[in-house]
Scaffold this motif. Structure first.
Motif, PDB file in Angstrom:
ATOM      1  N   GLN A 163      -3.285   6.056  -8.583  1.00  0.00           N
ATOM      2  CA  GLN A 163      -2.653   7.348  -8.377  1.00  0.00           C
ATOM      3  C   GLN A 163      -2.770   7.817  -6.922  1.00  0.00           C
ATOM      4  O   GLN A 163      -1.915   8.547  -6.435  1.00  0.00           O
ATOM      5  N   LEU A 164      -3.829   7.420  -6.243  1.00  0.00           N
ATOM      6  CA  LEU A 164      -4.004   7.841  -4.853  1.00  0.00           C
ATOM      7  C   LEU A 164      -2.814   7.426  -4.005  1.00  0.00           C
ATOM      8  O   LEU A 164      -2.323   8.201  -3.182  1.00  0.00           O
ATOM      9  N   ASN A 165      -2.356   6.204  -4.184  1.00  0.00           N
ATOM     10  CA  ASN A 165      -1.237   5.708  -3.393  1.00  0.00           C
ATOM     11  C   ASN A 165       0.059   6.450  -3.683  1.00  0.00           C
ATOM     12  O   ASN A 165       0.975   6.444  -2.871  1.00  0.00           O
ATOM     13  N   LYS A 166       0.154   7.110  -4.846  1.00  0.00           N
ATOM     14  CA  LYS A 166       1.337   7.900  -5.176  1.00  0.00           C
ATOM     15  C   LYS A 166       1.354   9.226  -4.424  1.00  0.00           C
ATOM     16  O   LYS A 166       2.419   9.748  -4.123  1.00  0.00           O
ATOM     17  N   TYR A 167       0.166   9.773  -4.153  1.00  0.00           N
ATOM     18  CA  TYR A 167       0.088  11.124  -3.614  1.00  0.00           C
ATOM     19  C   TYR A 167      -0.459  11.214  -2.193  1.00  0.00           C
ATOM     20  O   TYR A 167      -0.323  12.252  -1.557  1.00  0.00           O
ATOM     21  N   VAL A 168      -1.089  10.149  -1.710  1.00  0.00           N
ATOM     22  CA  VAL A 168      -1.594  10.127  -0.337  1.00  0.00           C
ATOM     23  C   VAL A 168      -0.805   9.073   0.424  1.00  0.00           C
ATOM     24  O   VAL A 168      -0.742   7.917   0.006  1.00  0.00           O
ATOM     25  N   ARG A 169      -0.196   9.481   1.523  1.00  0.00           N
ATOM     26  CA  ARG A 169       0.678   8.566   2.261  1.00  0.00           C
ATOM     27  C   ARG A 169      -0.072   7.380   2.839  1.00  0.00           C
ATOM     28  O   ARG A 169       0.416   6.264   2.824  1.00  0.00           O
ATOM     29  N   GLU A 170      -1.279   7.631   3.382  1.00  0.00           N
ATOM     30  CA  GLU A 170      -2.075   6.536   3.920  1.00  0.00           C
ATOM     31  C   GLU A 170      -3.543   6.764   3.550  1.00  0.00           C
ATOM     32  O   GLU A 170      -4.211   7.608   4.143  1.00  0.00           O
ATOM     33  N   VAL A 171      -4.011   6.023   2.550  1.00  0.00           N
ATOM     34  CA  VAL A 171      -5.403   6.140   2.121  1.00  0.00           C
ATOM     35  C   VAL A 171      -6.254   5.348   3.112  1.00  0.00           C
ATOM     36  O   VAL A 171      -6.056   4.142   3.271  1.00  0.00           O
ATOM     37  N   PRO A 172      -7.190   6.015   3.801  1.00  0.00           N
ATOM     38  CA  PRO A 172      -8.048   5.287   4.733  1.00  0.00           C
ATOM     39  C   PRO A 172      -8.811   4.179   4.002  1.00  0.00           C
ATOM     40  O   PRO A 172      -9.271   4.369   2.870  1.00  0.00           O
ATOM     41  N   ILE A 188     -11.074  14.763   0.755  1.00  0.00           N
ATOM     42  CA  ILE A 188      -9.968  15.535   1.315  1.00  0.00           C
ATOM     43  C   ILE A 188      -9.180  14.607   2.234  1.00  0.00           C
ATOM     44  O   ILE A 188      -9.731  14.035   3.176  1.00  0.00           O
ATOM     45  N   TYR A 189      -7.896  14.471   1.915  1.00  0.00           N
ATOM     46  CA  TYR A 189      -6.997  13.609   2.678  1.00  0.00           C
ATOM     47  C   TYR A 189      -6.052  14.475   3.506  1.00  0.00           C
ATOM     48  O   TYR A 189      -5.597  15.521   3.043  1.00  0.00           O
ATOM     49  N   ASP A 190      -5.703  13.987   4.696  1.00  0.00           N
ATOM     50  CA  ASP A 190      -4.829  14.737   5.599  1.00  0.00           C
ATOM     51  C   ASP A 190      -3.363  14.659   5.224  1.00  0.00           C
ATOM     52  O   ASP A 190      -2.636  15.619   5.384  1.00  0.00           O
ATOM     53  N   ASP A 191      -2.914  13.538   4.761  1.00  0.00           N
ATOM     54  CA  ASP A 191      -1.482  13.322   4.630  1.00  0.00           C
ATOM     55  C   ASP A 191      -1.109  13.004   3.183  1.00  0.00           C
ATOM     56  O   ASP A 191      -0.960  11.845   2.814  1.00  0.00           O
ATOM     57  N   ALA A 192      -0.980  14.045   2.396  1.00  0.00           N
ATOM     58  CA  ALA A 192      -0.634  13.864   0.987  1.00  0.00           C
ATOM     59  C   ALA A 192       0.685  14.564   0.706  1.00  0.00           C
ATOM     60  O   ALA A 192       1.164  15.363   1.507  1.00  0.00           O
ATOM     61  N   GLY A 193       1.261  14.263  -0.429  1.00  0.00           N
ATOM     62  CA  GLY A 193       2.528  14.885  -0.781  1.00  0.00           C
ATOM     63  C   GLY A 193       2.828  14.787  -2.254  1.00  0.00           C
ATOM     64  O   GLY A 193       1.960  14.457  -3.058  1.00  0.00           O
ATOM     65  N   SER A 194       4.060  15.080  -2.628  1.00  0.00           N
ATOM     66  CA  SER A 194       4.554  14.999  -4.002  1.00  0.00           C
ATOM     67  C   SER A 194       3.821  15.923  -4.967  1.00  0.00           C
ATOM     68  O   SER A 194       3.641  15.600  -6.138  1.00  0.00           O
ATOM     69  N   LYS A 204     -14.333  15.210   3.879  1.00  0.00           N
ATOM     70  CA  LYS A 204     -12.998  15.231   4.509  1.00  0.00           C
ATOM     71  C   LYS A 204     -12.882  13.949   5.316  1.00  0.00           C
ATOM     72  O   LYS A 204     -13.735  13.649   6.143  1.00  0.00           O
ATOM     73  N   LEU A 205     -11.842  13.173   5.034  1.00  0.00           N
ATOM     74  CA  LEU A 205     -11.705  11.834   5.595  1.00  0.00           C
ATOM     75  C   LEU A 205     -10.397  11.718   6.379  1.00  0.00           C
ATOM     76  O   LEU A 205      -9.328  11.997   5.855  1.00  0.00           O
ATOM     77  N   LYS A 206     -10.516  11.313   7.632  1.00  0.00           N
ATOM     78  CA  LYS A 206      -9.342  11.094   8.484  1.00  0.00           C
ATOM     79  C   LYS A 206      -8.837   9.668   8.280  1.00  0.00           C
ATOM     80  O   LYS A 206      -9.569   8.786   7.852  1.00  0.00           O
ATOM     81  N   VAL A 207      -7.584   9.432   8.615  1.00  0.00           N
ATOM     82  CA  VAL A 207      -6.978   8.111   8.471  1.00  0.00           C
ATOM     83  C   VAL A 207      -7.742   7.059   9.289  1.00  0.00           C
ATOM     84  O   VAL A 207      -7.894   5.924   8.857  1.00  0.00           O
ATOM     85  N   ASN A 208      -8.293   7.475  10.438  1.00  0.00           N
ATOM     86  CA  ASN A 208      -9.028   6.532  11.289  1.00  0.00           C
ATOM     87  C   ASN A 208     -10.458   6.279  10.809  1.00  0.00           C
ATOM     88  O   ASN A 208     -11.207   5.562  11.463  1.00  0.00           O
ATOM     89  N   GLY A 209     -10.847   6.869   9.689  1.00  0.00           N
ATOM     90  CA  GLY A 209     -12.176   6.639   9.130  1.00  0.00           C
ATOM     91  C   GLY A 209     -13.199   7.702   9.499  1.00  0.00           C
ATOM     92  O   GLY A 209     -14.291   7.731   8.947  1.00  0.00           O
ATOM     93  N   GLU A 210     -12.861   8.578  10.430  1.00  0.00           N
ATOM     94  CA  GLU A 210     -13.781   9.672  10.756  1.00  0.00           C
ATOM     95  C   GLU A 210     -13.926  10.554   9.522  1.00  0.00           C
ATOM     96  O   GLU A 210     -12.971  10.764   8.784  1.00  0.00           O
TER      97      GLU A 210
END
Length: 187
Positions: free
Chosen positions: A62-71, A88-94, A175-181
């Motif tokens: 389900q994560l891949n459906k709602y988060v554009r890029e899962v770190p 907490i993901y930065d880039d989610a949608g739907s 809270k997790l950034k795409v770059n892993g921070e």
């Protein structure tokens, strides 16, 4: 449990709000894609809508459906977490626009609780989960601590696990950034 799941499904499909047990504390929930239902939760909790809500999903896919890029590190964190973990993901949608924080982020937890997994699976969509209390007040450690104000404000109160007296606590939040921070929000 099955009767409660069926009644929850009826309420969720009509855009209603439920009070239900989760893998952490009792939660107020609704269809995470229904903007009006999400707004009702903010009203019930007397909470500003600038904060995001936690979203529950039933499976890693389900994560891949709602988060554009899962770190990449998210998968390790999820696998290794001994306690419930909300990321907490930065880039989610739907989802409904009002589930997101002002910065566009949203907290998502893969639920491992039997009741929640079945409910989300049968509903086919993510469900909002926020603690069953007025904003700023302490979360209820079990059903007996939920106020009548909250119970009376929702459309359906699950009976499953109401008699449990163990003390529950909220999930850990990162809270997790795409770059892993990452930043620990609640430990």
């Amino acid at each position: 449990m099955e009767n409660d799941i069926q009644k929850c499904l009826e309420v969720l499909r009509k855009g209603g709000v439920i009070l239900y047990p989760t893998d952490t504390v009792w939660g107020i929930g609704c269809d995470a894609k229904n903007e009006k239902a999400v707004q009702r939760i903010f009203e019930i909790k007397k909470r500003t809508d600038s904060k995001s809500l936690i979203i529950l999903v039933d499976h890693e896919n389900q994560l891949n459906k709602y988060v554009r890029e899962v770190p990449a590190i998210a998968w390790d964190l999820i696998e290794l977490a001994e306690d419930p973990l909300t990321i907490i993901y930065d880039d989610a949608g739907s989802m409904a626009p009002n589930v997101f924080a002002e910065d566009g982020s949203v907290g998502i937890r893969i639920c491992k609780d039997e009741f929640c997994k079945k409910l989300i699976y049968k509903f086919g969509k993510p469900i909002v989960s926020t603690s069953a209390n007025i904003s700023g007040e302490r979360w209820p450690e079990n059903f007996s601590q939920i106020t009548d104000e909250i119970k009376n404000a929702v459309d359906y109160v699950v009976t499953w696990r109401q008699n449990e007296m163990k003390k529950s606590k909220p999930s850990k939040i990162i809270k997790l950034k795409v770059n892993g921070e990452f930043k620990i929000i609640r430990n």
